[in-house]
Design a protein around this motif. Structure first.
Motif, mmCIF file in Angstrom:
data_model
loop_
_atom_site.group_PDB
_atom_site.id
_atom_site.type_symbol
_atom_site.label_atom_id
_atom_site.label_comp_id
_atom_site.label_asym_id
_atom_site.label_seq_id
_atom_site.Cartn_x
_atom_site.Cartn_y
_atom_site.Cartn_z
ATOM 1 N N ALA A 173 -12.788 4.361 -1.226
ATOM 2 C CA ALA A 173 -11.359 4.862 -1.784
ATOM 3 C C ALA A 173 -11.591 5.302 -3.021
ATOM 4 C CB ALA A 173 -10.484 3.756 -1.498
ATOM 5 N N TRP A 174 -12.165 4.755 -3.900
ATOM 6 C CA TRP A 174 -12.463 5.387 -5.123
ATOM 7 C C TRP A 174 -13.228 6.653 -5.374
ATOM 8 C CZ3 TRP A 174 -11.311 6.164 -9.836
ATOM 9 C CH2 TRP A 174 -12.187 6.390 -10.692
ATOM 10 N N ARG A 220 0.911 -1.085 -0.011
ATOM 11 C CA ARG A 220 0.038 -0.109 -0.110
ATOM 12 C C ARG A 220 0.706 1.178 0.127
ATOM 13 N NH1 ARG A 220 -4.053 0.747 4.872
ATOM 14 N NH2 ARG A 220 -5.220 -0.656 3.603
ATOM 15 N N HIS A 221 1.910 1.196 0.927
ATOM 16 C CA HIS A 221 2.865 2.515 1.102
ATOM 17 C C HIS A 221 3.670 2.572 0.020
ATOM 18 C CE1 HIS A 221 0.969 4.081 4.733
ATOM 19 N NE2 HIS A 221 0.562 2.929 5.015
ATOM 20 N N PRO A 263 -5.517 -4.849 -5.026
ATOM 21 C CA PRO A 263 -6.614 -3.864 -4.522
ATOM 22 C C PRO A 263 -6.512 -2.591 -5.419
ATOM 23 C CG PRO A 263 -5.339 -4.143 -2.616
ATOM 24 C CD PRO A 263 -4.373 -4.807 -3.660
ATOM 25 N N PRO A 264 -7.655 -2.250 -5.983
ATOM 26 C CA PRO A 264 -7.785 -0.907 -6.782
ATOM 27 C C PRO A 264 -7.168 0.260 -6.435
ATOM 28 C CG PRO A 264 -9.953 -2.338 -6.867
ATOM 29 C CD PRO A 264 -8.963 -2.873 -5.624
ATOM 30 N N SER A 265 -7.231 0.419 -4.936
ATOM 31 C CA SER A 265 -6.698 1.691 -4.465
ATOM 32 C C SER A 265 -5.189 1.682 -4.531
ATOM 33 C CB SER A 265 -7.117 1.722 -2.888
ATOM 34 O OG SER A 265 -6.736 0.660 -2.219
ATOM 35 N N VAL A 266 -4.509 0.371 -4.572
ATOM 36 C CA VAL A 266 -2.884 0.318 -4.900
ATOM 37 C C VAL A 266 -2.784 0.658 -5.935
ATOM 38 C CG1 VAL A 266 -0.976 -1.168 -4.620
ATOM 39 C CG2 VAL A 266 -2.638 -1.302 -2.826
#
Length: 848
Positions: free
Chosen positions: A805-806, A695-696, A763-766
Motif C-alpha cells: 500500500a505504501w 478505512r473508508h 494502520p499506516p494506509s488509513v
C-alpha cells in the motif's frame, strides 16, 4: 633280435670269455678296439684329447641321426614298446627294410661303443684300481664289525641280568607305592567316615549340615580319585554313606524351601553353603529354577482351565473352549466369570511369589563367597554371558503367558468374551503385578527382578484381547453415531439427548481406561475415528446454497437447522475438549485433528451466513463515498443515511439470527461466550465492520469541518450498535482502538501529526489515506489515480500488505513531485512532505 644280428655279423665280442676277470676282459676289449680302430683308419697319434672330442662329436651326430630317422626315433622315447614296433614292422608288408635299418643302427652303436671304450681306457683302469683298494678296505671293516659284534654280545650277556633285576625291583617299588597311597586314602576315608558318623550321631536332627556336607564331599572325592572301590572295609560303609548323603540333601532342601518361603537371607545362604560343600550347588540351583519355571507355566494353565472352572461352579460344558471345553451356559455364566477372575488374580499372586523367590535366590548367591577361594556362588552357578536367574524365570513366564493367552483367545469363546469386555481389568492386574515386582525388589545396590520392558512383554501377550477390545469400543461408538443419523436426507438432525448420550458414551469409554495411560491413548485414537465419522455425518446434513446466505428476511428453516447442527457440534467439541483436562498430556494432540474436523463442520454451518452479512454491511458502508462531507451546513442529530442502513441490518441480524446462535443476554457474551463458534464469528464480524468503516472514512475527500462532525456522529452510532448487538467493543482490541483513535485524528492539526502517539493505533494506509483529504487536488490518491472504485481499492488493500500500500501511495507522491517540478515551482505542499516522512516512519516501524 639285437643278439641275432651280432652273431650274424661275426662280432669279435663273441671271442671273449664271460668268465674272465674284469681286468682281463678290459685288456681284451682294448686289443680288439685298437686293431679295429687301426683297420678303420683311426690312429693314436692324434692324442687322447683330440680323440675324445672326435668321439663326443661322433656321438652327438649319431644321436641327432637317430632323432631325425623315423625308425630310430622310436627307440628314443621313454615308453618304447618292442612288441608294438615288431607288430608295425610286420604289418607294413616288408620286414626287410626295418631289419636293414636295425643292422645299420647296431653297427653304428658298436662303432660308438668301441670308440668310448678306447678313449676312456685310462679312466676305466683307474676305476678298477679304486675297486681293488675298496675291496681291501672292506675286508678291514668287515673284521672290525665282527669284533664289535662279539664285544656287543659279551656286554649284553653281562648287563641282561642286572636289567631284569632292576625292572623287577621297580615294579615292586611301584606296587608298594600304589599300595601305600591306597592305604593312605583308605585310612583318610575311614577317618572321614568316622568323623561323619560322630558328627551325625552327636548332632542328630540338628546336625551341622554344612560341615557334614564338606566331609561327605571329601569322602566322595576320595572314592572317585583314589579308586578305593573294592576295599572291603570301605565298601561296607558305602550304603550308610549314601544314606547320609541323601539325608543331607533332604534336610538341606527342606531348609532351602523354608528359607525361600520366608525370604530369609541368612537361612538361604547357610543352605547354599551346604550344597556348595557337596559340590552340587549348580545342579541344585538349575533344578530349583526349572521348578520355578514349571510352577509359572502350571499357574497360568490352571487359571485358564475352563474344565476346572465349569466343574467348580457346577455347570455343564457346551461346545468349544480352551482345551476344547466350552463356556458355561445360563445362570452359571456369572459364577464362572467370577471364578475366572479369581483364578487370574491368584495366578498373578503366584507369579509374583515365583519371580520374587528367584530374585531372592539370585541376591543371596551374589553375596555368598567361598571363604578359601573367594569364588562367588553366583559365578559358580553361571558362566559369563549367561542370562540371570530372574531373566530365565521371567522369560519362561512371559512365553507361557503369551502362548496360553493366545490359545485361550482362539479356543475359548467364554474366556475371549470375558477378557475382551474386561480388558482394562486384566490390564490392571498386569500393571499391579509389574508394579509390585518393581516395588518389592527395589533394593539399593541390587538389580530389580524385572527390567523396564517387562510390562510391554506381558501386554504384548494380550495383544489379541487388546485389538478386540479397541474394535468393540470403536464399534459401539460408531454404531451409536450411525444410529443418530438414520437417513441420508439433509436436515435429518439428532436431538440434544442424542448428543448428550454420545458424549456420555465417549466419557464411559475413556473412564474405563483411565487407570492405564497407554490404553487411554489407544482408546483416544478410536474416539478420534468416531469424531471424524460424526463430523462426516454432520457435514452431510448441512444445507448449502443461496438460501442459507439470505440476511435481509426472516430466518429460514434451512438456516435454523444449520444453526441447530452448529450448536450440537459446538457442544460436542466443548465437552470433549473439557474431558482432556485429566487425561495424558498427549491427549489433545491425539484428538486435535478430529476435534478440528468437528469444529470445522460446525463453523461451516454458519460461516456462509456471516460472510453474507459482512458483505452486505460492507456494501452499505461503501455508500459513504456517495454522500458529501464537503458541505459546511450544520450537522443534525441524525446519523448519515448509510449508517442508518448499517444499524438496521445489524439489529435485524441480531434479532433474527444471532439471538438463535447466542441464547441469553448479550451481556453474558463475554469471555465464555467468546469461546463459542458464533461468538467468535460475531467478534470477527464486529472487528471487520469497525476496521472497514475506518478505512473508508479515511478515504472521504473533500472533508469539511461539518463533514468531520458528521463522521464523529457516525462513529458514535456505529460503536453503539456494534457493542450492543454484535460484540462488546471493549473486548475487540486493536479494531476498537483504531476506531477510537480515528475520532481525534479528524481534528488533529497537520503540524501535530508526526509526534502524535495515536498514529500507533491505526494502520499506516488509513493515516496516509486521510492525509489526502488535506492535500491539494493535484495530489491524487492511489484509488483515483488508478481509476478504481472504492470497493476495488478496498479489495486490493485486503490482498496486499501495508508495505505494498505504501508503494502505491509513494507512486502518487512521486507523480505529484514531478508535476511541481514540471511547473518550475520550488515549494511542495506540506502534506506531501508530511506523507513522505510518515510513510517511511510508519512502514519501517511496522516492519520492526
Amino acid at each position: 633280435m639285437a643278439t641275432t644280428a651280432l652273431q650274424r655279423t661275426g662280432s669279435p665280442y663273441q671271442r671273449i670269455s664271460p668268465s674272465a676277470s674284469p681286468r682281463h676282459r678290459l685288456a681284451s676289449y682294448r686289443i680288439l678296439s685298437l686293431s679295429r680302430f687301426e683297420r678303420d683308419g683311426f690312429s693314436l697319434a692324434n692324442g687322447t684329447d683330440s680323440g675324445t672330442e672326435a668321439t663326443e662329436a661322433a656321438s652327438r651326430a649319431a644321436i641327432e641321426e637317430f632323432e631325425k630317422d623315423s625308425v630310430f626315433a622310436k627307440f628314443l622315447v621313454d615308453d618304447y614298446n618292442a612288441t608294438q614296433f615288431a607288430s608295425e614292422a610286420l604289418s607294413s608288408g616288408s620286414a626287410a627294410f626295418p631289419l636293414e635299418k636295425l643292422q645299420e643302427g647296431i653297427q653304428l652303436l658298436e662303432k660308438q661303443l668301441r670308440s668310448e671304450v678306447f678313449f676312456r681306457h685310462d679312466e676305466l683302469l683307474q676305476q678298477i684300481s679304486s675297486l681293488k683298494e675298496t675291496e681291501s678296505v672292506l675286508t678291514v671293516v668287515r673284521a672290525g664289525a665282527e669284533s664289535l659284534q662279539a664285544s656287543t654280545q659279551r656286554v649284553r650277556s653281562e648287563i641282561a641280568e642286572p636289567y631284569k633285576q632292576i625292572k623287577a625291583k621297580s615294579r615292586q617299588l611301584a606296587s608298594l607305592h600304589d599300595t601305600v597311597e591306597l592305604l593312605r586314602s583308605v585310612i583318610r576315608a575311614l577317618k572321614q567316615l568316622k568323623k561323619l558318623q560322630e558328627l551325625m550321631e552327636s548332632s542328630g536332627a540338628k546336625a551341622d549340615l554344612a560341615k557334614a556336607a564338606q566331609i561327605y564331599n571329601d569322602i566322595e572325592t576320595l572314592r572317585k580319585e583314589a579308586e578305593i572301590a573294592g576295599v572291603e572295609v570301605v565298601d561296607e560303609e558305602i550304603p550308610w554313606l549314601l544314606e547320609v548323603g541323601n539325608q543331607i540333601r533332604r534336610d538341606a532342601m527342606k531348609g532351602l524351601e523354608s528359607g525361600m518361603e520366608a525370604l530369609n537371607q541368612a537361612e538361604v545362604g547357610g543352605i547354599l553353603k551346604v550344597f556348595y560343600n557337596m559340590g552340587e550347588l549348580k545342579s541344585t540351583i538349575e533344578s530349583l529354577i526349572n521348578r520355578y519355571k514349571e510352577m509359572a507355566v502350571k499357574s497360568v494353565s490352571f487359571a485358564l482351565d475352563m474344565k476346572a472352572i465349569s466343574a467348580s461352579v457346577g455347570v455343564s460344558l457346551g461346545s468349544g473352549g480352551i482345551q476344547r471345553s466350552g463356556a458355561p451356559q445360563g445362570a452359571g455364566a456369572s459364577k464362572a466369570r467370577e471364578s475366572l477372575w479369581q483364578r487370574i488374580g491368584a495366578c498373578m499372586d503366584q507369579l509374583h511369589s515365583i519371580v520374587v523367590a528367584a530374585w531372592h535366590l539370585q541376591r543371596v548367591l551374589s553375596k555368598k563367597r567361598d571363604p578359601i577361594s573367594h569364588i562367588g556362588f553366583l559365578d559358580e552357578v553361571m558362566q559369563a554371558g549367561d542370562p540371570m536367574l530372574t531373566e530365565q524365570v521371567w522369560e519362561a513366564l512371559v512365553n507361557s503367558f503369551g502362548s496360553q493367552m493366545k490359545s485361550a483367545f482362539t479356543a475359548s469363546s467364554f474366556v475371549k468374551e470375558i477378557f475382551v469386555m474386561g480388558y482394562p481389568k486384566l490390564l490392571g492386574l498386569i500393571d499391579s503385578l509389574v508394579e509390585r515386582l518393581f516395588r518389592d525388589t527395589d533394593v539399593k545396590g541390587v538389580p530389580p527382578a524385572i527390567k523396564a520392558e517387562a510390562r510391554e512383554q506381558l501386554i504384548a501377550a494380550l495383544e489379541p484381547f487388546q485389538t478386540a477390545f479397541l474394535g468393540k469400543s470403536l464399534a459401539r461408538l460408531s454404531d451409536f453415531v450411525n444410529s443418530i443419523f438414520p437417513t441420508a436426507a439433509r436436515g435429518s438432525l439428532p436431538t440434544q439427548e442424542h448428543i448428550t448420550r454420545l458424549v456420555s458414551h465417549i466419557y464411559e469409554e475413556l473412564d474405563a481406561t483411565k487407570s492405564d495411560k497407554r490404553l487411554t491413548l489407544l482408546v483416544l485414537h478410536e474416539v478420534s475415528k468416531v469424531l471424524h465419522l460424526f463430523a462426516e455425518k454432520a457435514e452431510c446434513q448441512t444445507f448449502t446454497g443461496l438460501d442459507i446466505r439470505q440476511v435481509t428476511g426472516p430466518i429460514t428453516p434451512q438456516q435454523l437447522k444449520n444453526f441447530t447442527l452448529c450448536l450440537y457440534l459446538q457442544d460436542v467439541h466443548a465437552r470433549i475438549s473439557s474431558m482432556l483436562v485429566g487425561l495424558p498430556t498427549v491427549a489433545p494432540e491425539v484428538l486435535s485433528a478430529s476435534l478440528g474436523a468437528v469444529y470445522g463442520v460446525a463453523s461451516d454451518c454458519i460461516t456462509p451466513l456471516f460472510k453474507a452479512i459482512v458483505e452486505k454491511l460492507e456494501s452499505y458502508i461503501l455508500q459513504i463515498h456517495d454522500q458529501s462531507f464537503a458541505s459546511e451546513d450544520n450537522v443534525g442529530d441524525d446519523c448519515s443515511k448509510y449508517m442508518e442502513e448499517v444499524q438496521k441490518l445489524i439489529v435485524h441480524f441480531q434479532s433474527e439470527f444471532l439471538s438463535k446462535l447466542l441464547p441469553g443476554s448479550l451481556s453474558a457474551a463475554g469471555p465464555v461466550a467468546g469461546q463459542s463458534i458464533p461468538a467468535s464469528l460475531a467478534r470477527r464480524m464486529a472487528s471487520r465492520v469497525l476496521l472497514f468503516w475506518v478505512r473508508h472514512a479515511a478515504m472521504v475527500r473533500p472533508l469539511s469541518e461539518s463533514g468531520k462532525l458528521q463522521l464523529i456522529h457516525d462513529i458514535s452510532e456505529l460503536e453503539l450498535v456494534v457493542g450492543q448487538t454484535l460484540f462488546p467493543v471493549e473486548q475487540l482490541g486493536s479494531p476498537y482502538r483504531a476506531l477510537r483513535a480515528f475520532r481525534p485524528l479528524l481534528f488533529l492539526k497537520t503540524s501535530e501529526f508526526a509526534s502524535n502517539p495515536l498514529l500507533q493505533e491505526l494502520p499506516p494506509s488509513v493515516i496516509l489515506d486521510h492525509l489526502y483529504s488535506r492535500a491539494p487536488e493535484e495530489l491524487e490518491s492511489p484509488m483515483r489515480q488508478s481509476k478504481l472504485s472504492p470497493q476495488q481499492y478496498s479489495l486490493w488493500l485486503d490482498s496486499q500488505g501495508e508495505e505494498q500500500a505504501w508503494k502505491g501511495i509513494k507512486a502518487t507522491l512521486d507523480e505529484y513531485a514531478a508535476k511541481v517540478k514540471a511547473r518550475g515551482d520550488k515549494e511542495f505542499s506540506p502534506i506531501y512532505l508530511l506523507m513522505l516522512q510518515l510513510g517511511t516512519l510508519l512502514i519501517e516501524g511496522g516492519q520492526a
